[in-house]
Write an enzyme that holds these catalytic residues in place. Structure first.
Site, mmCIF file in Angstrom:
data_model
loop_
_atom_site.group_PDB
_atom_site.id
_atom_site.type_symbol
_atom_site.label_atom_id
_atom_site.label_comp_id
_atom_site.label_asym_id
_atom_site.label_seq_id
_atom_site.Cartn_x
_atom_site.Cartn_y
_atom_site.Cartn_z
ATOM 1 N N ASP A 218 6.521 5.695 5.525
ATOM 2 C CA ASP A 218 5.915 5.084 6.711
ATOM 3 C C ASP A 218 5.797 6.085 7.857
ATOM 4 O O ASP A 218 6.801 6.486 8.435
ATOM 5 C CB ASP A 218 6.773 3.888 7.142
ATOM 6 C CG ASP A 218 6.090 2.977 8.126
ATOM 7 O OD1 ASP A 218 5.149 3.428 8.798
ATOM 8 O OD2 ASP A 218 6.514 1.811 8.239
ATOM 9 N N HIS A 309 -4.606 -0.846 4.185
ATOM 10 C CA HIS A 309 -4.047 -0.471 5.488
ATOM 11 C C HIS A 309 -4.378 0.971 5.851
ATOM 12 O O HIS A 309 -4.740 1.269 6.999
ATOM 13 C CB HIS A 309 -2.535 -0.682 5.454
ATOM 14 C CG HIS A 309 -1.863 -0.393 6.754
ATOM 15 N ND1 HIS A 309 -1.786 -1.304 7.772
ATOM 16 C CD2 HIS A 309 -1.244 0.734 7.209
ATOM 17 C CE1 HIS A 309 -1.146 -0.781 8.803
ATOM 18 N NE2 HIS A 309 -0.802 0.456 8.491
#
Length: 398
Positions: A218, A309
């Site tokens: 992330d 995403h």
């Protein structure tokens, strides 16, 4: 009882000049883009100077342990009183980050050195409604509109002031929060607290990007600190007092781990647009490979899906807009059940110009919306750093 005033009373009600003398004398990934191979500095077990042009934690790696505290100003607190609080907090920051007890510390043994302690402070939008500050509001500093997938709770939203405290040692975080909240008592009261954690170290002891609780690597697309791209993305140049500062968006995002775990790995990777094993884009082999948004598979389908995403957050899909994002994982027990999620932190020069268009695009179509719910939201202006002869927020409040 000696009748002598407490330290909080001295700073809360003494004149600004006296307080200033005391300080100076005692002293879920939302961005894809250019690769960030490492964040500025290694935050493992060292002393991080509190001084500088910028508040030092912004460009540093996410801390292993952290707590955010939002506070609301008490009635009657004006610009001058807020300046006294900033002087007081500055003295706390200088002492505690160097491993020394804060003045008047009730538990001095808990002040430890070499734990990479950092303290970041900022102002919410309502601060700029105070007399004398209305014309000094940074551009775009407004509460975010509620998105269609948001389910915001007041328990995690808003705030006039924010403290973001991080360290390698959780006791140091707790102690620093305790001291700074106590010293703020004559001026402000806490309205929410959020604790989080992050692992930015690999099994070989080297820095890594880190993973959220979905298992995703992330933050791979961040601009790299120290580069022109980072400088343009993060640091503000106006108004004059804000030069070297930045804005912070805090979003508390609940993750539905149970339904996420029902997906196959290929389904999870398709929703994200990246491989779970390495964080590489589905069109590449390594984490920092650039995304190929045009590549199609043998059946003619886009390899990185239209609603993935990674595609929707990529700067090329957002007219070149970028942000610098960090994350803190959290686990919160709520009456016998457990809630897990991500405290999403976004830094940018202009919230309205950079973050908000990106957020609206993701809210409209992001595949991850099925497994994520934002339950808290807040925005803050983080003033520039300070030097040994100065104090935090001096350019605004001095």
């Amino acid at each position: 009882m000696t009748g002598r005033p407490s330290r909080r009373q001295l700073f809360g009600y003494a004149g600004a000049a006296a307080a200033g003398a005391a300080v100076t004398g005692g002293v879920v990934s939302l961005t894809e883009g250019a690769p960030s191979h490492s964040l500025e500095g290694d935050t493992g077990g060292r002393e991080i100077s509190p001084y500088g042009v910028h508040q030092p934690a912004v460009a540093a790696a996410s801390p292993k342990h952290a707590e955010l505290v939002a506070l609301n100003l008490l009635d009657g607190v004006d610009k001058a009183a807020l300046g006294r609080l900033m002087r007081l907090w500055t003295s706390d920051i200088v002492a505690l980050t160097s491993g020394r007890p804060a003045p008047g510390d009730t538990a001095p043994e808990l002040a430890l050195g070499n734990v990479s302690l950092t303290v970041t402070a900022g102002f919410g939008p309502r601060v700029f409604a105070l007399p004398g500050l209305t014309a000094r509001r940074p551009r775009g500093l407004d509460e975010l509109p509620v998105m269609s997938h948001d389910r915001l709770q007041t328990a995690w939203s808003g705030g006039d002031l924010v403290l973001l405290i991080g360290a390698e040692d959780p006791v140091s975080v707790v102690h620093t929060v305790r001291r700074m909240v106590a010293d703020a008592a004559p001026f402000a009261r806490p309205v929410w607290r959020q604790t989080g954690f992050w692992n930015g170290t690999g099994s070989d002891g080297k820095p890594v990007t880190g993973r959220n609780l979905f298992g995703q690597v992330d933050g791979s697309g961040n601009p790299a600190p120290g580069t022109p791209e980072f400088e343009q993305t993060v640091w503000s140049a106006e108004p004059d007092w804000f030069a070297g500062g930045t804005t912070l968006v805090v979003r508390r995002i609940k993750l539905d781990l149970d339904t996420w775990d029902e997906l196959t790995r290929s389904e999870q990777e398709r929703a994200v647009g990246r491989k779970l094993s390495t964080g590489a884009p589905l069109t590449g082999t390594a984490e920092h490979d650039e995304l190929d948004l045009e590549r199609r598979d043998a059946d003619g389908r886009l390899v990185i899906a239209e609603n993935a995403h990674a595609r929707l957050s990529h700067h090329s899909s957002n007219d070149g807009r970028r942000i610098f994002r960090k994350g803190l994982n959290y686990v919160h027990d709520t009456g016998g059940s457990r809630e897990s999620g991500l405290i999403f932190l976004s830094y940018q020069a202009d919230i309205a110009g950079q973050f908000l268009p990106l957020l609206a695009r993701l809210d409209a179509a992001d595949a991850l919306n099925e497994w994520t719910t934002t339950i808290g939201s807040a925005v803050f202006a983080l003033p520039p750093g300070f030097q040994p002869t100065g104090w935090l927020g001096q350019e605004l409040l001095g």
